[in-house]
Structures are given as C-alpha cells and as structure tokens.
Motif scaffolding. Structure first.
Motif, PDB file in Angstrom:
ATOM      1  N   ARG A   1       0.853  -1.185   0.000  1.00  0.00           N
ATOM      2  CA  ARG A   1       0.000   0.000   0.000  1.00  0.00           C
ATOM      3  C   ARG A   1       0.883   1.226   0.000  1.00  0.00           C
ATOM      4  O   ARG A   1       1.605   1.494   0.958  1.00  0.00           O
ATOM      5  N   GLY A   2       0.839   1.960  -1.099  1.00  0.00           N
ATOM      6  CA  GLY A   2       1.605   3.200  -1.207  1.00  0.00           C
ATOM      7  C   GLY A   2       3.083   3.014  -0.938  1.00  0.00           C
ATOM      8  O   GLY A   2       3.697   3.821  -0.240  1.00  0.00           O
ATOM      9  N   LEU A   3       3.678   1.970  -1.514  1.00  0.00           N
ATOM     10  CA  LEU A   3       5.077   1.652  -1.237  1.00  0.00           C
ATOM     11  C   LEU A   3       6.020   2.584  -1.995  1.00  0.00           C
ATOM     12  O   LEU A   3       6.017   2.628  -3.226  1.00  0.00           O
ATOM     13  N   ASN A   4       6.812   3.326  -1.251  1.00  0.00           N
ATOM     14  CA  ASN A   4       7.892   4.130  -1.809  1.00  0.00           C
ATOM     15  C   ASN A   4       9.209   3.576  -1.269  1.00  0.00           C
ATOM     16  O   ASN A   4       9.329   3.313  -0.067  1.00  0.00           O
ATOM     17  N   ILE A   5      10.188   3.397  -2.147  1.00  0.00           N
ATOM     18  CA  ILE A   5      11.498   2.903  -1.722  1.00  0.00           C
ATOM     19  C   ILE A   5      12.561   3.894  -2.182  1.00  0.00           C
ATOM     20  O   ILE A   5      12.559   4.337  -3.339  1.00  0.00           O
ATOM     21  N   TYR A   6      13.450   4.220  -1.264  1.00  0.00           N
ATOM     22  CA  TYR A   6      14.496   5.204  -1.528  1.00  0.00           C
ATOM     23  C   TYR A   6      15.872   4.574  -1.351  1.00  0.00           C
ATOM     24  O   TYR A   6      16.068   3.677  -0.526  1.00  0.00           O
ATOM     25  N   TYR A   7      16.805   5.070  -2.137  1.00  0.00           N
ATOM     26  CA  TYR A   7      18.224   4.820  -1.905  1.00  0.00           C
ATOM     27  C   TYR A   7      18.814   6.178  -1.549  1.00  0.00           C
ATOM     28  O   TYR A   7      19.029   7.023  -2.433  1.00  0.00           O
ATOM     29  N   GLY A   8      19.019   6.404  -0.256  1.00  0.00           N
ATOM     30  CA  GLY A   8      19.418   7.733   0.177  1.00  0.00           C
ATOM     31  C   GLY A   8      18.278   8.701  -0.067  1.00  0.00           C
ATOM     32  O   GLY A   8      17.143   8.474   0.359  1.00  0.00           O
ATOM     33  N   SER A   9      18.554   9.773  -0.808  1.00  0.00           N
ATOM     34  CA  SER A   9      17.516  10.760  -1.106  1.00  0.00           C
ATOM     35  C   SER A   9      16.837  10.506  -2.451  1.00  0.00           C
ATOM     36  O   SER A   9      15.923  11.233  -2.839  1.00  0.00           O
ATOM     37  N   SER A  10      17.279   9.475  -3.163  1.00  0.00           N
ATOM     38  CA  SER A  10      16.730   9.178  -4.485  1.00  0.00           C
ATOM     39  C   SER A  10      15.599   8.160  -4.375  1.00  0.00           C
ATOM     40  O   SER A  10      15.788   7.068  -3.822  1.00  0.00           O
ATOM     41  N   ARG A  11      14.429   8.508  -4.894  1.00  0.00           N
ATOM     42  CA  ARG A  11      13.289   7.594  -4.818  1.00  0.00           C
ATOM     43  C   ARG A  11      13.308   6.658  -6.014  1.00  0.00           C
ATOM     44  O   ARG A  11      13.246   7.069  -7.165  1.00  0.00           O
ATOM     45  N   ALA A  12      13.384   5.349  -5.725  1.00  0.00           N
ATOM     46  CA  ALA A  12      13.439   4.335  -6.781  1.00  0.00           C
ATOM     47  C   ALA A  12      12.070   3.764  -7.109  1.00  0.00           C
ATOM     48  O   ALA A  12      11.807   3.362  -8.249  1.00  0.00           O
ATOM     49  N   ILE A  13      11.190   3.692  -6.109  1.00  0.00           N
ATOM     50  CA  ILE A  13       9.855   3.121  -6.291  1.00  0.00           C
ATOM     51  C   ILE A  13       8.829   4.156  -5.859  1.00  0.00           C
ATOM     52  O   ILE A  13       8.917   4.738  -4.781  1.00  0.00           O
ATOM     53  N   HIS A  14       7.822   4.369  -6.715  1.00  0.00           N
ATOM     54  CA  HIS A  14       6.894   5.478  -6.537  1.00  0.00           C
ATOM     55  C   HIS A  14       5.488   4.977  -6.210  1.00  0.00           C
ATOM     56  O   HIS A  14       4.704   4.639  -7.109  1.00  0.00           O
TER      57      HIS A  14
END
Length: 270
Positions: free
Chosen positions: A29-42
């Motif tokens: 549900r509303g999964l956001n994944i970041y590497y540091g400050s960069s968002r990889a999954i929106h």
C-alpha cells in the motif's frame, strides 16, 4: 523459431481477474522505496493472490527486483535503502517495529538470479536454514522432502555428501530452491531464476514452478516475455519505478490497457 508470448498464451487457460475473495497473501500500500535521497519506487500498491504465480516484468532499472526484495525485507541489508508505506503479509505489516526480519525471510524465501549454493555438501546446503533456525526435528527427513519437492532427489540422492558446487547450473538452482523450501515458507520469491541457465534447465525450473504453486505462492522477476507467458497467472508491468499495469497475464499480453504496456511487450522499447 521461438514462439511469441501471444502464441504461448493462446494455449493456456486464464485464471480470471483478481478478485477480493482470491485470498491475497501479499499486498503493498503506497510503497515508496528510496536509496538515500533518491526515490526508486513510486507509490506502488499491488495485491498478490495466494497459490498463484505472479511475474514482475519491465525494462532494466524499472524497479522490479527492488520491489521483490521489499516483500521479505532484503533491502534492509543495503545501508542507504529505506521505505515508506506498507507491505502486508497475511494482513500484517512486515515493516512494523516489532516484526523480526529473520522470521519474515523464513516465511518468504528467495531464490536469486545466479545459483548461489554454499561451498558445502548438497545435504548441508539444504539443511542450512534448518540449522540456523535451530530446527529440533529430523533434519535428514526435511532435507529429503525439500529435495523431492524441488524435483532433484532422484538425481542426487546418492551424492548428498558431494559438494553442491559440482552440480550443473540447473541442479544448483534447484538445490537453492530446496534450501528455501526446507524451512517451509509460504511464499517463494524468484529473481530471474533461469536467466543463467540453458533452455533444458530453464524448462525444468518452469515445470517446477507450476508444481510448487499447488502449495506455495510464487513471485518472479523476469525479462523474458515468453517465460512470463508460460508460467505466470498474473503479470505486473513496471517502468521507471512505477507500476504501469497489473492483471491476468493473458489479458496483459493480448489486450493491455496502457499503451506503454503494449509498447514494451511488442518490443518497441526496453
């Protein structure tokens, strides 16, 4: 000549659209994944039905493996990775503070792209998770059962003390599958499990997936459209960290709703 995904799908019976009563085992549900400050999954929201095979497809860098690793918290081992949103396993958020990630990985096993047996005997490779989890039962019995489920027992039952590194690539991958099965997971994640294998070994892995879904939920990442058409009941198309389209594989490949999906599966990009 290799057949197209559409030709393969013409011979398969579709499982039908995903319905609420299909008993979802995994859900984001509303999964956001970041590497540091960069968002990889929106902001991905997806439901994975129980005892089915779901494929994640998309071009390189689309975020497929990142999402797959989020299901069992494998991204935790990357120091700069962090996430927002929820990943629900049987309705419980696996990222809740009180949840033990080791237990999550026992229940949601993973098989990687390249076969990665340990430099140990075949027996000890399959028994590894049992020993780590301090299993108190008959280890030999569980190892045999796992190897049978991985369709490997008859090939190697007289070689259990031999190094797993001496097996063929396809056999090594099935040892890794058996290692995951030995701890009795509910879900098996497979990150391009056949990409390093020859066509015969690939066929055996695909046949094994079909057998395993009777008792397990399987989520695979694949770049191979024909493989997704052969094995997946449902397919999710990702691009640039976004979930573009998700549904029954047959419909996705024959009448996709999004023009970006059609462009990808027809080879116009990716």
């Amino acid at each position: 000549m290799e057949r197209s995904a559409q030709e393969i799908l013409s011979e398969r019976r579709a499982p039908g659209p995903i319905m609420v009563h299909d008993d979802p085992v995994l859900e984001t549900r509303g999964l956001n994944i970041y590497y540091g400050s960069s968002r990889a999954i929106h902001g991905i929201s997806i439901t994975i039905p129980r005892n089915r095979i779901t494929a994640l497809i998309g071009p390189s860098g689309s975020g497929k493996s990142t999402v797959l690793r989020a299901f069992n918290r494998m991204n935790d081992v990357i120091p700069v990775a962090w996430c927002e949103g929820e990943v629900l396993f049987n309705g419980e958020n696996v990222y809740a503070p009180e949840v033990d990630p080791v237990e999550v990985r026992r229940r949601i096993g993973m098989v990687f792209q390249k076969p990665n047996p340990f430099p140990k005997s075949i027996f000890e490779n399959v028994a590894f998770g049992l020993r780590i989890n301090r299993y108190k039962g008959d280890i030999a019995e569980r190892v045999e059962e796992a190897l049978r489920r991985a369709a490997l027992w008859d090939e190697i039952k007289d070689r259990l003390k031999d190094s797993a590194l001496g097996l063929s690539g396809g056999q090594q991958q099935r040892v890794c599958i058996a290692r995951a099965l030995a701890v009795e997971p509910d879900i098996i994640l497979m990150d391009e499990p056949a990409s390093a294998l020859d066509p015969i070994a690939t066929g055996r892995i695909e046949e094994l997936m079909q057998e395993l879904k009777e008792n397990y939920t399987i989520v695979i990442v694949t770049h191979n459209m024909q493989q997704a058409a052969r094995v997946a009941d449902y397919t999710a198309f990702m691009n640039l960290g976004q979930l573009i389209e998700y549904g029954v594989t047959q419909k996705m490949f024959t009448s996709p709703e999004d023009e970006r999906t059609e462009a990808y599966i027809t080879g116009r990009f990716g």
